[in-house]
Design an enzyme around this catalytic site. Sequence first.
Site, PDB file in Angstrom:
ATOM      1  N   HIS A  15      -7.194  -6.291  -1.077  1.00  0.00           N
ATOM      2  CA  HIS A  15      -6.113  -5.323  -0.898  1.00  0.00           C
ATOM      3  C   HIS A  15      -5.068  -5.750   0.126  1.00  0.00           C
ATOM      4  CE1 HIS A  15      -4.148  -1.439  -0.840  1.00  0.00           C
ATOM      5  NE2 HIS A  15      -4.324  -1.349   0.470  1.00  0.00           N
TER       6      HIS A  15
ATOM      7  N   ASP B 199       0.853  -1.187   0.000  1.00  0.00           N
ATOM      8  CA  ASP B 199       0.000   0.000   0.000  1.00  0.00           C
ATOM      9  C   ASP B 199       0.897   1.248   0.000  1.00  0.00           C
ATOM     10  OD1 ASP B 199      -2.927   1.060   0.482  1.00  0.00           O
ATOM     11  OD2 ASP B 199      -1.760   1.990   2.077  1.00  0.00           O
TER      12      ASP B 199
END
Length: 355
Positions: free
Chosen positions: A332, A134
């Site tokens: 994610h 991320d």
Amino acid sequence: MIGVEPTQRRSGGNGSSRRTADHGSVEERMSQHVMEVTHRSVSTPGGRIALAEQGTGPLVLLIHGFPESWYSWRHQLPVLAAAGYRAVAIDVRGYGRSSKPSSADAYRMLDLVEDNAAVVHALGAEPAVVIGHDWGAAIAANSALLRPELFRAVALLSVPYTPRGGPRPSDVFTRLGGDEEFYVSYFQQPGRAEAEIEPDVRGWLAGFYAALSADTMPGPGAPDPHFVGRAGTLRDRFPSGRLPGWLSERDLDVYAGEFERTGFTGALNRYRNMDRDWEDLAAYDGAPLTQPSLFIGGSLDASTTWLADAIKAYPVTLPNLVSSHLLDGCGHWIQQERPAEVNRILTDWLAALPV
């Protein structure tokens, strides 16, 4: 390995244990050597960086994203240690036990890169491999770009490498929102997102994690949780009712406990420096990462699918890419959703790096 042709691999299973002729499987070595995670902090130009460390050997620096902490690498630390590496997961500036400068502009990318450089120097372990997820992927990429003498290889999880370029980021995000507001724009005004999140940190985190997890994300046709409706909040679009399969109540307690103690301003200040980063890194417009590299994305992760063109550009932007993997049915939070598979990919890649 430098010179290996990049490949795009789509993986669906958890994979098997990595075995070497000398040491057996990672799991066997873990059973033979009980290694504790140790916690300490090191001095940096901006204050201190807290780290969790396990194992001995070449340094592998692990950089988390938003809204996480060193704890997001809990499944990787023991496996990397057993594979013969010194695995170090930090709390990024503004998170956990690391320093939290009061000024918003103290969270620009240049400062975070220098934090990583200071950690490597303090540990006396240069050059290092850097792995990020991320926001951590962007921090890892820029660390490799700006300090190549300290970072010999780089792995990026979830967020593809996108060299600096194009219009000012805030202008892009404003156009992207259309009649709604993109979450990055929503995070810009100091105090606004904090007012939504901080009255119920645990509940907000549970919803945010669920919104981006493969098994709990909103279905097709549901309002996109990356956008905010008029006079609304991000939380309005979070799913509710159950936690993602990768997140236990205890895991959620760990994350919530840290943010209840620290607040969210330090973490959100990363988003509030994107225009400053664009200005600071002007000299690196379009610059490739030349170290051996690795990418792992999730097929259901918007961070990966929205940036599909960035992945297609890897022959230019990551000329020494060893391999690129797209995990089927993964959201994610890659290293937490699919730890066994990610661990196998990481240890195979690390073992193939030139010494």
